[in-house]
Structure formats: C-alpha cells, structure tokens
Design a protein around this motif. Sequence first.
Motif, PDB file in Angstrom:
ATOM      1  N   VAL A   6       0.836  -1.199   0.000  1.00 36.39           N
ATOM      2  CA  VAL A   6       0.000   0.000   0.000  1.00 36.39           C
ATOM      3  C   VAL A   6       0.863   1.238   0.000  1.00 36.39           C
ATOM      4  O   VAL A   6       0.662   2.168  -0.765  1.00 36.39           O
ATOM      5  CB  VAL A   6      -0.959   0.004   1.212  1.00 36.39           C
ATOM      6  N   ALA A   7       1.898   1.254   0.846  1.00 38.42           N
ATOM      7  CA  ALA A   7       2.755   2.430   0.932  1.00 38.42           C
ATOM      8  C   ALA A   7       3.541   2.653  -0.339  1.00 38.42           C
ATOM      9  O   ALA A   7       3.886   3.778  -0.671  1.00 38.42           O
ATOM     10  CB  ALA A   7       3.721   2.273   2.110  1.00 38.42           C
ATOM     11  N   SER A   8       3.814   1.584  -1.096  1.00 40.32           N
ATOM     12  CA  SER A   8       4.580   1.741  -2.325  1.00 40.32           C
ATOM     13  C   SER A   8       3.706   2.207  -3.472  1.00 40.32           C
ATOM     14  O   SER A   8       4.188   2.507  -4.547  1.00 40.32           O
ATOM     15  CB  SER A   8       5.238   0.404  -2.698  1.00 40.32           C
ATOM     16  N   SER A   9       2.397   2.221  -3.263  1.00 40.10           N
ATOM     17  CA  SER A   9       1.483   2.660  -4.304  1.00 40.10           C
ATOM     18  C   SER A   9       1.029   4.082  -4.035  1.00 40.10           C
ATOM     19  O   SER A   9       0.943   4.519  -2.898  1.00 40.10           O
ATOM     20  CB  SER A   9       0.260   1.732  -4.360  1.00 40.10           C
ATOM     21  N   ALA A  10       0.742   4.795  -5.100  1.00 41.23           N
ATOM     22  CA  ALA A  10       0.333   6.190  -4.928  1.00 41.23           C
ATOM     23  C   ALA A  10      -1.095   6.299  -4.419  1.00 41.23           C
ATOM     24  O   ALA A  10      -1.471   7.317  -3.860  1.00 41.23           O
ATOM     25  CB  ALA A  10       0.460   6.931  -6.255  1.00 41.23           C
ATOM     26  N   VAL A  11      -1.888   5.253  -4.599  1.00 40.17           N
ATOM     27  CA  VAL A  11      -3.294   5.340  -4.231  1.00 40.17           C
ATOM     28  C   VAL A  11      -3.747   4.047  -3.567  1.00 40.17           C
ATOM     29  O   VAL A  11      -3.150   2.996  -3.740  1.00 40.17           O
ATOM     30  CB  VAL A  11      -4.175   5.601  -5.471  1.00 40.17           C
ATOM     31  N   GLN A  12      -4.823   4.158  -2.820  1.00 39.54           N
ATOM     32  CA  GLN A  12      -5.439   3.010  -2.169  1.00 39.54           C
ATOM     33  C   GLN A  12      -6.347   2.290  -3.162  1.00 39.54           C
ATOM     34  O   GLN A  12      -7.164   2.935  -3.826  1.00 39.54           O
ATOM     35  CB  GLN A  12      -6.255   3.490  -0.973  1.00 39.54           C
ATOM     36  N   PRO A  13      -6.229   0.964  -3.298  1.00 39.44           N
ATOM     37  CA  PRO A  13      -7.116   0.262  -4.223  1.00 39.44           C
ATOM     38  C   PRO A  13      -8.571   0.303  -3.748  1.00 39.44           C
ATOM     39  O   PRO A  13      -8.856   0.423  -2.563  1.00 39.44           O
ATOM     40  CB  PRO A  13      -6.575  -1.175  -4.209  1.00 39.44           C
ATOM     41  N   VAL A  14      -9.489   0.215  -4.700  1.00 38.89           N
ATOM     42  CA  VAL A  14     -10.920   0.188  -4.415  1.00 38.89           C
ATOM     43  C   VAL A  14     -11.411  -1.249  -4.580  1.00 38.89           C
ATOM     44  O   VAL A  14     -11.252  -1.836  -5.657  1.00 38.89           O
ATOM     45  CB  VAL A  14     -11.697   1.123  -5.357  1.00 38.89           C
ATOM     46  N   VAL A  15     -11.946  -1.811  -3.534  1.00 42.45           N
ATOM     47  CA  VAL A  15     -12.445  -3.187  -3.581  1.00 42.45           C
ATOM     48  C   VAL A  15     -13.892  -3.156  -4.054  1.00 42.45           C
ATOM     49  O   VAL A  15     -14.731  -2.450  -3.480  1.00 42.45           O
ATOM     50  CB  VAL A  15     -12.340  -3.861  -2.204  1.00 42.45           C
TER      51      VAL A  15
ATOM     52  N   GLU B 247     -12.107  12.285 -11.644  1.00 40.44           N
ATOM     53  CA  GLU B 247     -12.091  11.400 -10.481  1.00 40.44           C
ATOM     54  C   GLU B 247     -12.614  10.012 -10.813  1.00 40.44           C
ATOM     55  O   GLU B 247     -12.079   9.011 -10.325  1.00 40.44           O
ATOM     56  CB  GLU B 247     -12.932  12.013  -9.359  1.00 40.44           C
ATOM     57  N   LEU B 248     -13.641   9.907 -11.648  1.00 40.43           N
ATOM     58  CA  LEU B 248     -14.216   8.601 -11.960  1.00 40.43           C
ATOM     59  C   LEU B 248     -13.222   7.735 -12.731  1.00 40.43           C
ATOM     60  O   LEU B 248     -13.132   6.528 -12.506  1.00 40.43           O
ATOM     61  CB  LEU B 248     -15.507   8.766 -12.760  1.00 40.43           C
ATOM     62  N   VAL B 249     -12.460   8.338 -13.639  1.00 39.98           N
ATOM     63  CA  VAL B 249     -11.460   7.585 -14.401  1.00 39.98           C
ATOM     64  C   VAL B 249     -10.408   7.006 -13.472  1.00 39.98           C
ATOM     65  O   VAL B 249     -10.043   5.829 -13.571  1.00 39.98           O
ATOM     66  CB  VAL B 249     -10.807   8.487 -15.469  1.00 39.98           C
ATOM     67  N   THR B 250      -9.891   7.817 -12.553  1.00 37.18           N
ATOM     68  CA  THR B 250      -8.879   7.314 -11.620  1.00 37.18           C
ATOM     69  C   THR B 250      -9.470   6.261 -10.693  1.00 37.18           C
ATOM     70  O   THR B 250      -8.793   5.286 -10.336  1.00 37.18           O
ATOM     71  CB  THR B 250      -8.289   8.468 -10.794  1.00 37.18           C
ATOM     72  N   LEU B 251     -10.731   6.426 -10.327  1.00 36.13           N
ATOM     73  CA  LEU B 251     -11.379   5.455  -9.454  1.00 36.13           C
ATOM     74  C   LEU B 251     -11.507   4.104 -10.142  1.00 36.13           C
ATOM     75  O   LEU B 251     -11.230   3.053  -9.540  1.00 36.13           O
ATOM     76  CB  LEU B 251     -12.758   5.984  -9.063  1.00 36.13           C
ATOM     77  N   ILE B 252     -11.905   4.109 -11.410  1.00 38.61           N
ATOM     78  CA  ILE B 252     -12.043   2.856 -12.153  1.00 38.61           C
ATOM     79  C   ILE B 252     -10.704   2.122 -12.216  1.00 38.61           C
ATOM     80  O   ILE B 252     -10.642   0.889 -12.067  1.00 38.61           O
ATOM     81  CB  ILE B 252     -12.562   3.139 -13.581  1.00 38.61           C
ATOM     82  N   ASN B 253      -9.630   2.859 -12.417  1.00 42.52           N
ATOM     83  CA  ASN B 253      -8.310   2.238 -12.535  1.00 42.52           C
ATOM     84  C   ASN B 253      -7.780   1.709 -11.210  1.00 42.52           C
ATOM     85  O   ASN B 253      -6.773   1.002 -11.185  1.00 42.52           O
ATOM     86  CB  ASN B 253      -7.318   3.244 -13.119  1.00 42.52           C
ATOM     87  N   ARG B 254      -8.445   2.052 -10.124  1.00 41.01           N
ATOM     88  CA  ARG B 254      -8.033   1.560  -8.806  1.00 41.01           C
ATOM     89  C   ARG B 254      -8.837   0.350  -8.353  1.00 41.01           C
ATOM     90  O   ARG B 254      -8.570  -0.215  -7.286  1.00 41.01           O
ATOM     91  CB  ARG B 254      -8.180   2.679  -7.772  1.00 41.01           C
ATOM     92  N   VAL B 255      -9.823  -0.062  -9.138  1.00 44.54           N
ATOM     93  CA  VAL B 255     -10.727  -1.138  -8.706  1.00 44.54           C
ATOM     94  C   VAL B 255      -9.989  -2.471  -8.677  1.00 44.54           C
ATOM     95  O   VAL B 255      -9.286  -2.841  -9.612  1.00 44.54           O
ATOM     96  CB  VAL B 255     -11.949  -1.231  -9.641  1.00 44.54           C
ATOM     97  N   ARG B 256     -10.161  -3.178  -7.585  1.00 43.41           N
ATOM     98  CA  ARG B 256      -9.619  -4.519  -7.416  1.00 43.41           C
ATOM     99  C   ARG B 256     -10.707  -5.408  -6.834  1.00 43.41           C
ATOM    100  O   ARG B 256     -11.632  -4.944  -6.176  1.00 43.41           O
ATOM    101  CB  ARG B 256      -8.418  -4.521  -6.449  1.00 43.41           C
ATOM    102  N   GLY B 257     -10.531  -6.706  -7.032  1.00 43.27           N
ATOM    103  CA  GLY B 257     -11.506  -7.639  -6.486  1.00 43.27           C
ATOM    104  C   GLY B 257     -11.240  -7.970  -5.031  1.00 43.27           C
ATOM    105  O   GLY B 257     -10.245  -7.611  -4.463  1.00 43.27           O
TER     106      GLY B 257
END
Length: 283
Positions: A146-155, A273-283
């Motif tokens: 998490v710390a090595s990533s610029a953003v928090q993933p979205v589950v 914001e929506l574009v960046t949010l989509i790219n952060r989505v994880r399962g």
Amino acid sequence: MLNVRDIRGGHAFYPAGATFGPRVLGDYEFVLIQQGEARYIADGRTYAAPPGTVILARPGFHERYFWDEQGPTRHLFFHFTLSAVPRDLGSPRQWPVAQRMPAGDPVRPLFAFVVDVVTASAERRADATICRAVETMLSAFVRGPVASSAVQPVVAPEAVLLALAHTRRVLHENPAAVVTLEQLAEAAHVHKHHLCRLFAASLDARPMQVVLAFRMQHALTLMARSDLKLERIAQLCGFATVFHFSRRFAQFFGEPPSRVRANLAAGQAPVHELVTLINRVRG
C-alpha cells in the motif's frame, strides 16, 4: 542509486514433496512463488508461501524450504549483494520476510524482468537498469504494497468487476461499439437494477457513467496522440455527431474539447475522479 553486485538467478521447478536446505544464506535473495503451496523457515520462524508470495532472505539467515506436498512448485529467484543499504529503508533486520503481493504491484513484473536479464547474461555485475529495478523492488517490498502505491485500491464486488471487464473488452475491440445496461447486467449475471446499486455503492456512479468514462478516456488519448479532427474522434468513440460528443465531453471534463486539446499540446492533461477510481478497482 542502489549498488547491486554479484547478481545471479533463474527459474526453479520442484516435484511434489521436495525440500531444500537447511542452509545459511551468504547474500540477499528474492524468491517469487509462482505455483504451489510452499513453507519457508528462517531462523526458526515459519512463513506460509502460497502463489504470489515474495520472499526476501537476508545474509546470515538459517533457512529451509518445504515445497508443495500435493503438486509441483515453481518459483523465480535471484541472489545479490549490496555495497550499502539506503538509510530510508531502515535496518534489514526490520524488513518483512515474506509477503503475498496484491494485484498491480510493481515487484512481480520487475522480478520477471530481472531474472530474464540475469539468465541471458554471463555477467554477474548489475548494470544501471538492473540496479534501478532491484532498488524499486526493494523499496516497494520493504515499505509494503500500500505504501509503495500512490493510491489506495478500491475493492468492488464480483458483479462490478465482471461489468467493468466486459466494458473494457468490448471498447478495446471497438471503441464505437454500443454498450447497454442490459448487456452489462447479463455479463455480471445480476439484474440491471441490482447492478446499478452495486455500482453506486462501490464507485458512486451509474454503470453507464462508467461506460462514458471509458469513451472519454479514449477520446482524450486520440486528442493527445493523433492529428484526427474532432468529427472523426467523435465517430471513433461512438458518438453520432461532433455536437453530441463536444457537449458530453465538456460536461465530463468541465472544458470543451478544443481547449482541452490545446492544454494537452502544452503538456496539461485533465484528470477526472471517476477515471482514476475505475483504474483503482480490485476484487
């Protein structure tokens, strides 16, 4: 830049029930478990190592590996020495030993790159590119995924993931293709009203807003990296007229296409914001 020396590595395959060790390690070693449920013991402590686990062993470790008892185990590995440890990484004694890396982490792709380069060369001296790759791996591993990533993933729930995957696949093949809510619901195996609720809960957006975001991102790429006129870009992105495209584009990014294109030429890209949010989505 990290000074990496004496680097060597490769691919390893073990049959069911195999073991390795005990041994005392004389240098650093990165190990990436690709297949099989392994166990790693270092200085008397046991670490579970399922597929996707990265192990960072240090000089002086008393270690042993127990590979999968039911099937084969495959892993990548490389040894290396360091002339000095960067201060910002702290003491190696405090570094994690084994971590299962999340989707999108930088460690595993760089791992494959380093091993490919090392196994194709007779040199054990790391060049600048390898030094930087190992430095990035070490930093990401020590500081945590998490710390090595610029953003928090979205589950997001499975239905949302399926709908997003369907949208990506269809619009990748043909950005002008028609994508309907009914198609997304069918791909996600849920009712369309339920899908809308899931999208609202995880992305704070409707499914068709997300489809529009994919189209807008593609339009932005064409505007930045082609000489196509807006009329043609509108057609390629699935809009019947340039007027309709321009109106939706301005609503989405807050500025008309002509102004955004001028800003892109100056190196200024809009962010939604929506574009960046989509790219952060994880399962």
